[in-house]
Design a protein around this motif. Structure first.
Motif, PDB file in Angstrom:
ATOM      1  N   VAL A  29      -2.218 -12.337  26.822  1.00  0.00           N
ATOM      2  CA  VAL A  29      -1.556 -13.203  25.847  1.00  0.00           C
ATOM      3  C   VAL A  29      -1.931 -12.922  24.396  1.00  0.00           C
ATOM      4  O   VAL A  29      -1.125 -13.171  23.493  1.00  0.00           O
ATOM      5  N   ASP A  30      -3.126 -12.451  24.155  1.00  0.00           N
ATOM      6  CA  ASP A  30      -3.618 -12.297  22.781  1.00  0.00           C
ATOM      7  C   ASP A  30      -3.157 -10.957  22.215  1.00  0.00           C
ATOM      8  O   ASP A  30      -3.709  -9.914  22.530  1.00  0.00           O
ATOM      9  N   SER A  31      -2.143 -10.981  21.355  1.00  0.00           N
ATOM     10  CA  SER A  31      -1.631  -9.756  20.751  1.00  0.00           C
ATOM     11  C   SER A  31      -1.676  -9.880  19.241  1.00  0.00           C
ATOM     12  O   SER A  31      -1.317 -10.926  18.679  1.00  0.00           O
ATOM     13  N   ARG A  32      -2.130  -8.829  18.586  1.00  0.00           N
ATOM     14  CA  ARG A  32      -2.210  -8.862  17.127  1.00  0.00           C
ATOM     15  C   ARG A  32      -1.981  -7.447  16.600  1.00  0.00           C
ATOM     16  O   ARG A  32      -2.374  -6.475  17.261  1.00  0.00           O
ATOM     17  N   PRO A  33      -1.380  -7.306  15.431  1.00  0.00           N
ATOM     18  CA  PRO A  33      -1.181  -5.978  14.852  1.00  0.00           C
ATOM     19  C   PRO A  33      -2.455  -5.506  14.148  1.00  0.00           C
ATOM     20  O   PRO A  33      -3.142  -6.287  13.491  1.00  0.00           O
ATOM     21  N   LEU A  34      -2.758  -4.232  14.296  1.00  0.00           N
ATOM     22  CA  LEU A  34      -3.842  -3.603  13.552  1.00  0.00           C
ATOM     23  C   LEU A  34      -3.214  -2.535  12.671  1.00  0.00           C
ATOM     24  O   LEU A  34      -2.459  -1.692  13.156  1.00  0.00           O
ATOM     25  N   TRP A  35      -3.501  -2.585  11.366  1.00  0.00           N
ATOM     26  CA  TRP A  35      -2.853  -1.651  10.463  1.00  0.00           C
ATOM     27  C   TRP A  35      -3.831  -1.121   9.417  1.00  0.00           C
ATOM     28  O   TRP A  35      -4.864  -1.711   9.144  1.00  0.00           O
ATOM     29  N   ILE A  36      -3.443   0.014   8.866  1.00  0.00           N
ATOM     30  CA  ILE A  36      -4.111   0.576   7.701  1.00  0.00           C
ATOM     31  C   ILE A  36      -3.035   1.218   6.848  1.00  0.00           C
ATOM     32  O   ILE A  36      -2.117   1.855   7.373  1.00  0.00           O
ATOM     33  N   GLU A  37      -3.102   1.015   5.537  1.00  0.00           N
ATOM     34  CA  GLU A  37      -2.045   1.518   4.666  1.00  0.00           C
ATOM     35  C   GLU A  37      -2.605   2.348   3.520  1.00  0.00           C
ATOM     36  O   GLU A  37      -3.734   2.167   3.074  1.00  0.00           O
ATOM     37  N   LYS A 174     -10.937  10.288 -12.076  1.00  0.00           N
ATOM     38  CA  LYS A 174     -10.149  10.817 -13.185  1.00  0.00           C
ATOM     39  C   LYS A 174     -10.993  11.701 -14.084  1.00  0.00           C
ATOM     40  O   LYS A 174     -10.562  12.808 -14.483  1.00  0.00           O
ATOM     41  N   GLU A 175     -12.209  11.253 -14.408  1.00  0.00           N
ATOM     42  CA  GLU A 175     -13.046  12.020 -15.336  1.00  0.00           C
ATOM     43  C   GLU A 175     -13.449  13.373 -14.756  1.00  0.00           C
ATOM     44  O   GLU A 175     -13.538  14.367 -15.490  1.00  0.00           O
ATOM     45  N   TYR A 176     -13.645  13.416 -13.422  1.00  0.00           N
ATOM     46  CA  TYR A 176     -14.153  14.653 -12.833  1.00  0.00           C
ATOM     47  C   TYR A 176     -13.098  15.409 -12.021  1.00  0.00           C
ATOM     48  O   TYR A 176     -13.426  16.336 -11.283  1.00  0.00           O
ATOM     49  N   GLY A 177     -11.839  15.021 -12.185  1.00  0.00           N
ATOM     50  CA  GLY A 177     -10.727  15.808 -11.684  1.00  0.00           C
ATOM     51  C   GLY A 177     -10.474  15.755 -10.189  1.00  0.00           C
ATOM     52  O   GLY A 177      -9.983  16.727  -9.606  1.00  0.00           O
ATOM     53  N   PHE A 178     -10.775  14.629  -9.548  1.00  0.00           N
ATOM     54  CA  PHE A 178     -10.521  14.479  -8.130  1.00  0.00           C
ATOM     55  C   PHE A 178      -9.275  13.637  -7.877  1.00  0.00           C
ATOM     56  O   PHE A 178      -8.984  12.697  -8.628  1.00  0.00           O
ATOM     57  N   LYS A 179      -8.573  13.931  -6.794  1.00  0.00           N
ATOM     58  CA  LYS A 179      -7.549  13.023  -6.294  1.00  0.00           C
ATOM     59  C   LYS A 179      -8.255  11.879  -5.569  1.00  0.00           C
ATOM     60  O   LYS A 179      -9.228  12.101  -4.845  1.00  0.00           O
ATOM     61  N   LEU A 180      -7.763  10.657  -5.764  1.00  0.00           N
ATOM     62  CA  LEU A 180      -8.377   9.490  -5.126  1.00  0.00           C
ATOM     63  C   LEU A 180      -7.389   8.863  -4.157  1.00  0.00           C
ATOM     64  O   LEU A 180      -6.277   8.496  -4.540  1.00  0.00           O
ATOM     65  N   ILE A 181      -7.791   8.749  -2.909  1.00  0.00           N
ATOM     66  CA  ILE A 181      -6.977   8.109  -1.878  1.00  0.00           C
ATOM     67  C   ILE A 181      -7.534   6.716  -1.621  1.00  0.00           C
ATOM     68  O   ILE A 181      -8.734   6.549  -1.376  1.00  0.00           O
ATOM     69  N   VAL A 182      -6.672   5.727  -1.668  1.00  0.00           N
ATOM     70  CA  VAL A 182      -7.077   4.335  -1.469  1.00  0.00           C
ATOM     71  C   VAL A 182      -6.394   3.792  -0.220  1.00  0.00           C
ATOM     72  O   VAL A 182      -5.185   3.941  -0.055  1.00  0.00           O
ATOM     73  N   SER A 183      -7.189   3.185   0.652  1.00  0.00           N
ATOM     74  CA  SER A 183      -6.613   2.559   1.844  1.00  0.00           C
ATOM     75  C   SER A 183      -7.002   1.095   1.908  1.00  0.00           C
ATOM     76  O   SER A 183      -8.018   0.674   1.350  1.00  0.00           O
ATOM     77  N   ASP A 184      -6.192   0.333   2.611  1.00  0.00           N
ATOM     78  CA  ASP A 184      -6.460  -1.082   2.857  1.00  0.00           C
ATOM     79  C   ASP A 184      -6.152  -1.341   4.322  1.00  0.00           C
ATOM     80  O   ASP A 184      -5.223  -0.743   4.882  1.00  0.00           O
ATOM     81  N   SER A 185      -6.915  -2.196   4.968  1.00  0.00           N
ATOM     82  CA  SER A 185      -6.717  -2.438   6.393  1.00  0.00           C
ATOM     83  C   SER A 185      -7.111  -3.867   6.745  1.00  0.00           C
ATOM     84  O   SER A 185      -7.898  -4.506   6.039  1.00  0.00           O
ATOM     85  N   ASN A 186      -6.582  -4.338   7.855  1.00  0.00           N
ATOM     86  CA  ASN A 186      -6.935  -5.666   8.356  1.00  0.00           C
ATOM     87  C   ASN A 186      -7.923  -5.600   9.515  1.00  0.00           C
ATOM     88  O   ASN A 186      -8.134  -6.594  10.210  1.00  0.00           O
ATOM     89  N   ILE A 187      -8.559  -4.447   9.749  1.00  0.00           N
ATOM     90  CA  ILE A 187      -9.382  -4.288  10.942  1.00  0.00           C
ATOM     91  C   ILE A 187     -10.538  -5.275  10.996  1.00  0.00           C
ATOM     92  O   ILE A 187     -10.857  -5.811  12.072  1.00  0.00           O
ATOM     93  N   ALA A 188     -11.171  -5.560   9.880  1.00  0.00           N
ATOM     94  CA  ALA A 188     -12.314  -6.471   9.886  1.00  0.00           C
ATOM     95  C   ALA A 188     -11.882  -7.913  10.114  1.00  0.00           C
ATOM     96  O   ALA A 188     -12.618  -8.701  10.714  1.00  0.00           O
ATOM     97  N   GLN A 189     -10.696  -8.267   9.633  1.00  0.00           N
ATOM     98  CA  GLN A 189     -10.211  -9.631   9.813  1.00  0.00           C
ATOM     99  C   GLN A 189      -9.631  -9.841  11.220  1.00  0.00           C
ATOM    100  O   GLN A 189      -9.856 -10.875  11.847  1.00  0.00           O
TER     101      GLN A 189
END
Length: 386
Positions: A29-37, A174-189
């Motif tokens: 019965v217990d169903s929940r979505p797990l996501w990362i974006e 930005k200062e040191y010339g790297f691409k930055l990837i940002v993710s957000d997720s609900n895994i902990a909640q």
């Protein structure tokens, strides 16, 4: 034993984000979505053909909660072999409570092709900056970092703290010339568990979500040193104690995850950063919510005291209030002595204690003991009264 069922992964667009998502069902019965974006630009690297990301992200959760796992989508065969044969038995056989989780899944023999990316997390803490410094210009072919990452998988105390740290990482990248990837997720909640037990597993979830990008990922070790390696009682100890095993089991022939800097303790890592201008400008260790290093929390105290032992306080005036530290230095030395004598406290401070112990006077030591005795008597009194 309950079944944790991982449904077929899929990719959804949410505004300007691309989200990897799977429905997780526990029991009937217990169903929940797990996501990362991630930003839409990284949608092409999301891996929805395999259950790999969701399996590594939820593995220890399942073991802690007496669950077996069923995956609807295939799991990379090498990954599944290593989890079944090495990681799960090692943890379960060295714990009184961890379940030896069974994993049922279709096998995928082929490895997922990737774009050759080399990643590292960018919290700008000591361990993070040490990893970046060591690997930003690697002498080894194809080992230099191409992307930095901020993976918000639930360990930030507040949204305000997260946003400050994100802007700090953006400025560094930005200062040191790297691409930055940002993710957000609900895994902990969605699957609540103590971060200290799950941090590496949650980060591996984020890494495997972008499995089509990564060839190598440097997951910064926590500066405890190899002598602390342990698979005992993983349900209550810091998960980084067994990183050398777990990250090796999470690695395949096409994706290698390193416990970067695992051979060195925090004192040695800070020493390696002393003359590095990016660390002097961007080092951030604080757990307070107000942004810059507060100088008072446990992590700030630890770092300042280590810098003191290394004779390098003035080099970090850009990130700490060094005058305030010196004004209250006696208090900090008493704190250091307490870390040395109090069982179970932070053993990372031993190198600093060995350097500064001659400056801790008998009166300062007496002050610490009297306070500890007073606190112990107070606890006994309230226990009896209760």
């Amino acid at each position: 034993v309950q079944i944790l069922h991982i449904g077929l992964p899929r990719i959804e667009r949410v505004d300007d984000k691309a989200r990897l998502i799977a429905d997780i069902r526990i029991g009937d019965v217990d169903s929940r979505p797990l996501w990362i974006e991630f930003d839409e630009a990284y949608a092409q690297y999301l891996c929805d053909e395999r259950s790999d990301a969701f399996l590594v992200g939820l593995l220890l959760y399942a073991m802690c909660n007496q669950m077996d796992i069923v995956c609807e989508a295939p799991v990379t065969a090498q990954l599944l072999y290593q989890l079944r044969t090495y990681l799960i038995p090692a943890l379960a056989h060295n714990s009184a409570v961890l379940h030896e989780t069974r994993i049922t899944a279709p096998l995928a023999e082929a490895l997922v092709p990737n774009a050759g990316g080399v990643g590292a997390s960018c919290s700008c803490g000591v361990d993070s900056l040490y990893s970046i410094k060591n690997n930003m210009d690697s002498p080894y072919p194809r080992q230099s970092i191409t992307h930095l990452c901020v993976n918000n998988t639930g360990h930030m105390n507040t949204r305000k703290q997260y946003l400050w740290l994100l802007n700090h990482a953006k400025a560094f990248a930005k200062e040191y010339g790297f691409k930055l990837i940002v993710s957000d997720s609900n895994i902990a909640q969605a699957f609540h568990q103590n971060w200290r037990q799950m941090g590496s597993y949650h980060t591996a979830f984020a890494i495997y979500a972008l499995q089509k990008l990564w060839q190598t990922y440097y997951l910064a070790s926590c500066g405890r040193g190899l002598h602390t390696f342990s698979v005992r009682d993983a349900e209550c100890n810091y998960d980084d104690l067994h990183d050398l095993l777990s990250l090796d089991c999470f690695s395949t022939r096409s994706l290698k995850i390193y416990s970067e800097g695992a051979a060195y303790v925090r004192y040695e890592k800070i020493k390696a950063l002393l003359d590095w201008a990016p660390a002097q400008k961007y080092l951030h260790v604080c757990v307070a919510e107000n942004g810059p290093n507060c100088g008072h929390c446990g992590k700030c105290l630890r770092t300042l005291t280590l810098l003191d032992a290394l004779g390098a306080l003035d080099a970090f005036r850009g990130v700490f209030d060094i005058d305030a530290y010196r004004l209250h230095r006696e208090h900090h030395l008493r704190w250091l002595y307490e870390q040395h004598i109090h069982p179970g406290e932070d053993r990372m401070m031993e190198p600093a204690y060995e350097v500064l112990k001659e400056e801790i006077s008998p009166l300062m030591r007496l002050h610490v003991w009297l306070r500890l005795i007073r606190n112990a008597l107070r606890n006994i009194f309230f226990h009896r009264k209760g």
